[in-house]
Scaffold this motif. Sequence first.
Motif, PDB file in Angstrom:
ATOM      1  N   LYS A  60       0.828  -1.202   0.000  1.00  0.00           N
ATOM      2  CA  LYS A  60       0.000   0.000   0.000  1.00  0.00           C
ATOM      3  C   LYS A  60       0.864   1.255   0.000  1.00  0.00           C
ATOM      4  CE  LYS A  60      -3.936   2.193   2.260  1.00  0.00           C
ATOM      5  NZ  LYS A  60      -4.952   2.083   3.329  1.00  0.00           N
ATOM      6  N   PRO A  61       0.589   2.200  -0.900  1.00  0.00           N
ATOM      7  CA  PRO A  61       1.359   3.452  -0.913  1.00  0.00           C
ATOM      8  C   PRO A  61       0.974   4.346   0.260  1.00  0.00           C
ATOM      9  CG  PRO A  61      -0.407   3.544  -2.542  1.00  0.00           C
ATOM     10  CD  PRO A  61      -0.411   2.143  -1.988  1.00  0.00           C
ATOM     11  N   ASN A  62       1.881   5.219   0.659  1.00  0.00           N
ATOM     12  CA  ASN A  62       1.556   6.214   1.676  1.00  0.00           C
ATOM     13  C   ASN A  62       0.718   7.337   1.081  1.00  0.00           C
ATOM     14  OD1 ASN A  62       4.668   5.297   2.567  1.00  0.00           O
ATOM     15  ND2 ASN A  62       3.159   5.354   4.211  1.00  0.00           N
ATOM     16  N   GLU A  63       0.970   7.626  -0.190  1.00  0.00           N
ATOM     17  CA  GLU A  63       0.196   8.648  -0.895  1.00  0.00           C
ATOM     18  C   GLU A  63       0.003   8.202  -2.344  1.00  0.00           C
ATOM     19  OE1 GLU A  63       2.172  12.413  -0.667  1.00  0.00           O
ATOM     20  OE2 GLU A  63       2.445  12.322   1.507  1.00  0.00           O
ATOM     21  N   GLY A  64      -1.033   8.753  -2.980  1.00  0.00           N
ATOM     22  CA  GLY A  64      -1.262   8.469  -4.388  1.00  0.00           C
ATOM     23  C   GLY A  64      -2.269   7.350  -4.605  1.00  0.00           C
ATOM     24  N   SER A  65      -2.507   7.050  -5.881  1.00  0.00           N
ATOM     25  CA  SER A  65      -3.519   6.071  -6.231  1.00  0.00           C
ATOM     26  C   SER A  65      -3.082   5.218  -7.413  1.00  0.00           C
ATOM     27  CB  SER A  65      -4.845   6.765  -6.559  1.00  0.00           C
ATOM     28  OG  SER A  65      -4.669   7.737  -7.583  1.00  0.00           O
ATOM     29  N   VAL A  66      -3.689   4.029  -7.520  1.00  0.00           N
ATOM     30  CA  VAL A  66      -3.467   3.116  -8.632  1.00  0.00           C
ATOM     31  C   VAL A  66      -4.835   2.823  -9.250  1.00  0.00           C
ATOM     32  CG1 VAL A  66      -2.643   0.848  -9.354  1.00  0.00           C
ATOM     33  CG2 VAL A  66      -1.440   2.087  -7.537  1.00  0.00           C
ATOM     34  N   ILE A  67      -5.043   3.280 -10.480  1.00  0.00           N
ATOM     35  CA  ILE A  67      -6.345   3.206 -11.117  1.00  0.00           C
ATOM     36  C   ILE A  67      -6.408   2.010 -12.065  1.00  0.00           C
ATOM     37  CG2 ILE A  67      -8.084   4.445 -12.445  1.00  0.00           C
ATOM     38  CD1 ILE A  67      -7.307   5.772  -9.781  1.00  0.00           C
ATOM     39  N   VAL A  68      -7.335   1.104 -11.797  1.00  0.00           N
ATOM     40  CA  VAL A  68      -7.611  -0.045 -12.657  1.00  0.00           C
ATOM     41  C   VAL A  68      -9.113  -0.063 -12.924  1.00  0.00           C
ATOM     42  CG1 VAL A  68      -7.549  -2.553 -12.884  1.00  0.00           C
ATOM     43  CG2 VAL A  68      -5.669  -1.368 -11.746  1.00  0.00           C
ATOM     44  N   GLU A  69      -9.490  -0.079 -14.194  1.00  0.00           N
ATOM     45  CA  GLU A  69     -10.903  -0.055 -14.582  1.00  0.00           C
ATOM     46  C   GLU A  69     -11.639   1.120 -13.946  1.00  0.00           C
ATOM     47  OE1 GLU A  69     -12.398  -3.969 -13.606  1.00  0.00           O
ATOM     48  OE2 GLU A  69     -11.831  -4.737 -15.592  1.00  0.00           O
ATOM     49  N   GLY A  70     -10.958   2.257 -13.889  1.00  0.00           N
ATOM     50  CA  GLY A  70     -11.589   3.475 -13.402  1.00  0.00           C
ATOM     51  C   GLY A  70     -11.655   3.630 -11.905  1.00  0.00           C
ATOM     52  N   ASN A  71     -11.130   2.662 -11.166  1.00  0.00           N
ATOM     53  CA  ASN A  71     -11.205   2.713  -9.705  1.00  0.00           C
ATOM     54  C   ASN A  71      -9.818   2.623  -9.070  1.00  0.00           C
ATOM     55  OD1 ASN A  71     -14.187   2.596  -9.502  1.00  0.00           O
ATOM     56  ND2 ASN A  71     -13.917   0.554 -10.366  1.00  0.00           N
ATOM     57  N   ASP A  72      -9.644   3.335  -7.963  1.00  0.00           N
ATOM     58  CA  ASP A  72      -8.399   3.268  -7.198  1.00  0.00           C
ATOM     59  C   ASP A  72      -8.415   1.997  -6.364  1.00  0.00           C
ATOM     60  OD1 ASP A  72      -6.128   3.614  -5.688  1.00  0.00           O
ATOM     61  OD2 ASP A  72      -6.954   5.247  -4.474  1.00  0.00           O
ATOM     62  N   ILE A  73      -7.512   1.077  -6.667  1.00  0.00           N
ATOM     63  CA  ILE A  73      -7.540  -0.204  -5.947  1.00  0.00           C
ATOM     64  C   ILE A  73      -7.262  -0.022  -4.462  1.00  0.00           C
ATOM     65  CG2 ILE A  73      -6.887  -1.497  -8.017  1.00  0.00           C
ATOM     66  CD1 ILE A  73      -4.101  -1.845  -6.847  1.00  0.00           C
ATOM     67  N   TRP A  74      -6.518   1.038  -4.112  1.00  0.00           N
ATOM     68  CA  TRP A  74      -6.162   1.223  -2.708  1.00  0.00           C
ATOM     69  C   TRP A  74      -7.260   1.902  -1.892  1.00  0.00           C
ATOM     70  CZ3 TRP A  74      -2.980  -1.982  -0.962  1.00  0.00           C
ATOM     71  CH2 TRP A  74      -1.931  -2.460  -1.752  1.00  0.00           C
ATOM     72  N   SER A  75      -8.389   2.223  -2.545  1.00  0.00           N
ATOM     73  CA  SER A  75      -9.559   2.700  -1.811  1.00  0.00           C
ATOM     74  C   SER A  75     -10.518   1.549  -1.544  1.00  0.00           C
ATOM     75  CB  SER A  75     -10.276   3.793  -2.611  1.00  0.00           C
ATOM     76  OG  SER A  75     -10.846   3.252  -3.792  1.00  0.00           O
ATOM     77  N   MET A  76     -10.166   0.356  -2.047  1.00  0.00           N
ATOM     78  CA  MET A  76     -11.024  -0.818  -1.910  1.00  0.00           C
ATOM     79  C   MET A  76     -10.745  -1.569  -0.611  1.00  0.00           C
ATOM     80  SD  MET A  76     -10.640  -2.310  -5.797  1.00  0.00           S
ATOM     81  CE  MET A  76     -11.056  -1.316  -7.238  1.00  0.00           C
ATOM     82  N   SER A  77     -11.645  -2.482  -0.282  1.00  0.00           N
ATOM     83  CA  SER A  77     -11.447  -3.350   0.872  1.00  0.00           C
ATOM     84  C   SER A  77     -10.335  -4.353   0.575  1.00  0.00           C
ATOM     85  CB  SER A  77     -12.736  -4.119   1.193  1.00  0.00           C
ATOM     86  OG  SER A  77     -13.036  -5.030   0.140  1.00  0.00           O
ATOM     87  N   GLU A  78      -9.795  -4.959   1.627  1.00  0.00           N
ATOM     88  CA  GLU A  78      -8.745  -5.958   1.442  1.00  0.00           C
ATOM     89  C   GLU A  78      -9.234  -7.134   0.607  1.00  0.00           C
ATOM     90  OE1 GLU A  78      -6.858  -7.206   5.015  1.00  0.00           O
ATOM     91  OE2 GLU A  78      -6.259  -5.183   5.615  1.00  0.00           O
ATOM     92  N   ASP A  79     -10.474  -7.519   0.800  1.00  0.00           N
ATOM     93  CA  ASP A  79     -11.033  -8.634   0.023  1.00  0.00           C
ATOM     94  C   ASP A  79     -11.112  -8.273  -1.452  1.00  0.00           C
ATOM     95  OD1 ASP A  79     -11.265 -10.216   2.243  1.00  0.00           O
ATOM     96  OD2 ASP A  79     -13.421  -9.897   2.511  1.00  0.00           O
ATOM     97  N   ARG A  80     -11.506  -7.048  -1.745  1.00  0.00           N
ATOM     98  CA  ARG A  80     -11.620  -6.614  -3.139  1.00  0.00           C
ATOM     99  C   ARG A  80     -10.242  -6.508  -3.784  1.00  0.00           C
ATOM    100  NH1 ARG A  80     -13.044  -7.027  -7.831  1.00  0.00           N
ATOM    101  NH2 ARG A  80     -13.538  -5.205  -9.084  1.00  0.00           N
ATOM    102  N   ILE A  81      -9.241  -6.040  -3.042  1.00  0.00           N
ATOM    103  CA  ILE A  81      -7.874  -5.976  -3.562  1.00  0.00           C
ATOM    104  C   ILE A  81      -7.369  -7.378  -3.877  1.00  0.00           C
ATOM    105  CG2 ILE A  81      -5.473  -5.385  -3.015  1.00  0.00           C
ATOM    106  CD1 ILE A  81      -6.564  -3.069  -1.324  1.00  0.00           C
ATOM    107  N   ALA A  82      -7.651  -8.323  -2.985  1.00  0.00           N
ATOM    108  CA  ALA A  82      -7.253  -9.720  -3.215  1.00  0.00           C
ATOM    109  C   ALA A  82      -7.933 -10.258  -4.468  1.00  0.00           C
ATOM    110  CB  ALA A  82      -7.605 -10.573  -2.000  1.00  0.00           C
TER     111      ALA A  82
END
Length: 234
Positions: A60-82
């Motif tokens: 997980k980054p301290n700052e910033g975002s990673v966009i996949v299919e229009g969504n920031d994966i690091w704003s998702m739940s742990e289950d969704r990231i998995a």
Amino acid sequence: MGSVAIRAENLVKWFGEEDARTVAVKNASFAAEYGQIHYIVGPSGSGKTTLLSMISGILKPNEGSVIVEGNDIWSMSEDRIADIRLNKIGFVFQDYHLFPRLTTAENVAIPLILKKMAWNEALTVATEYLDIVGLKERAQLPPYKLSGGEQQRVAIARAIAGKPDILIFDEPTASLDGDTGRKIVDFVKTKILNEKSCIIIVTHDSRIYEFADTIMKMEDGKIIGFEKNHSHEK
């Protein structure tokens, strides 16, 4: 210009706190398109693997975002990231991470089992993917009986068995001789890459630069350059 498969926006990652803090990645932003092989290059300690870990949903980054299919994966739940890691992003580790007590086919079947596929069906599908990478006859052997290049191809088969749109390699040629390394990357480019997939490779191996569509350079945690390989343009 193709559509964007994954986009990093102002990624920052540090380790430690206060006076002991070390910033590994500093405000890194880039976009990787479908239908292309993208390289991230730079000297050891430049932040390449840390960046790779953030965009693949591992760190997980301290700052910033990673966009996949229009969504920031690091704003998702742990289950969704998995779930993203299982279904969207395939990762081929530098040391392959094959299980020594499993057969080659069983190693490839792992992501299929995680997707709730029946065991016998998973082994059948795994053997089909081993055939794709030219190792069907090695299906019943344990990894330690394979060469380094063969183990790398098993790791590729395992990664693509889950049918990810984004395939990420960490130093895929680091433990291979020059000829084998080139063959592996050439295989990935000609047999795995298509208009619906994106491949990102971290490497410091200049012998395989010719296979890249784009090359992004890192140094001291920063992206310092970006170039396209114009020899691939028609």
